[in-house]
Design a protein around this motif. Structure first.
Motif, short mmCIF file in Angstrom:
data_model
loop_
_atom_site.label_atom_id
_atom_site.label_comp_id
_atom_site.label_asym_id
_atom_site.label_seq_id
_atom_site.Cartn_x
_atom_site.Cartn_y
_atom_site.Cartn_z
N LYS A 86 0.96 -1.25 0.02
CA LYS A 86 -0.01 -0.22 0.17
C LYS A 86 0.87 1.35 -0.03
CE LYS A 86 -3.27 -2.51 2.81
NZ LYS A 86 -3.88 -2.27 4.42
N PRO A 87 0.33 2.36 -0.41
CA PRO A 87 1.35 3.56 -0.35
C PRO A 87 1.47 3.83 0.98
CG PRO A 87 -0.64 3.94 -1.80
CD PRO A 87 -0.86 2.58 -1.17
N GLU A 88 0.77 3.70 2.03
CA GLU A 88 1.26 4.05 3.31
C GLU A 88 2.26 3.09 3.72
OE1 GLU A 88 -1.74 3.33 2.41
OE2 GLU A 88 -2.77 2.07 3.90
N ASP A 89 2.92 2.14 2.97
CA ASP A 89 3.98 1.29 3.35
C ASP A 89 5.34 1.83 2.95
OD1 ASP A 89 2.10 -1.55 2.46
OD2 ASP A 89 2.61 -1.19 4.47
N THR A 90 5.22 3.10 2.21
CA THR A 90 6.26 3.83 1.70
C THR A 90 7.23 4.50 2.86
OG1 THR A 90 5.27 4.44 -0.36
CG2 THR A 90 7.02 5.84 0.23
N VAL A 91 8.33 3.97 3.36
CA VAL A 91 9.13 4.39 4.05
C VAL A 91 10.53 3.65 3.81
CG1 VAL A 91 7.69 4.86 6.04
CG2 VAL A 91 8.25 2.57 5.76
N VAL A 92 11.66 4.10 4.86
CA VAL A 92 12.96 3.22 4.84
C VAL A 92 12.56 2.06 5.79
CG1 VAL A 92 15.22 3.33 5.23
CG2 VAL A 92 14.09 5.46 4.45
N TYR A 93 13.24 0.89 5.31
CA TYR A 93 12.97 -0.23 6.07
C TYR A 93 14.53 -0.73 6.62
CZ TYR A 93 8.22 -1.06 4.64
OH TYR A 93 6.92 -0.83 4.81
N TYR A 94 14.40 -0.89 7.78
CA TYR A 94 16.01 -1.37 8.46
C TYR A 94 15.96 -2.87 9.09
CZ TYR A 94 16.52 3.69 8.42
OH TYR A 94 16.92 5.02 8.22
N CYS A 95 16.89 -3.55 8.83
CA CYS A 95 16.84 -4.82 9.58
C CYS A 95 17.65 -4.78 10.86
CB CYS A 95 17.45 -5.93 8.61
SG CYS A 95 19.03 -5.89 8.27
N ASN A 96 17.46 -5.47 11.71
CA ASN A 96 18.06 -5.44 13.01
C ASN A 96 18.50 -7.04 13.35
OD1 ASN A 96 17.58 -5.99 16.38
ND2 ASN A 96 18.49 -3.88 16.05
N ALA A 97 19.41 -7.15 14.21
CA ALA A 97 19.84 -8.62 14.78
C ALA A 97 20.46 -8.63 16.07
CB ALA A 97 20.77 -9.25 13.58
#
Length: 120
Positions: A86-97
């Motif tokens: 969806k358009p609202e999923d438009t963001v920067v995604y970060y992984c974490n471990a």
């Protein structure tokens, strides 16, 4: 030294799919929890999905039924399959471990972030 390198972001039309990958490398003994977060400008970083070493998963309500997190422990890699975007999923995604290093320390490490843009 430990690095998390993300890939798979990009531009997609609403309703489409993307698959994010995040590979951890370096002086790693083991990785426990892995996860994906996202952050919109001016907002706090929020959890999207997480997965434990045993494979137990947790999702934000906003992505349940659309996103699937998985991991390949042999490759120290976590994935995020994103469907019905969806358009609202438009963001920067970060992984974490959460990583146990060869120096005996346990810390949370972050990837550099990957932009996901969903056009309407």
């Amino acid at each position: 030294q430990v690095q998390l390198v993300e890939s798979g972001g990009g531009l997609v039309q609403a309703g489409g799919s993307l698959r994010l990958s995040c590979a951890a490398s370096g002086s790693i003994v083991s990785i426990s929890d892995m996860g994906w977060y996202r952050q919109a400008p001016g907002k706090q970083r929020e959890l999207v999905a997480s997965i434990s070493l045993s494979g137990r998963t947790n999702y934000a309500d906003s992505v349940k039924g659309r996103f699937t997190i998985s991991r390949d422990n042999a490759k120290n890699t976590v994935y995020l399959q994103m469907n019905s975007l969806k358009p609202e999923d438009t963001v920067v995604y970060y992984c974490n471990a959460q990583i146990l290093t060869r120096w005996g320390t346990v810390d949370h490490y972050w990837g550099q972030g990957t932009q996901v843009t969903v056009s309407s």
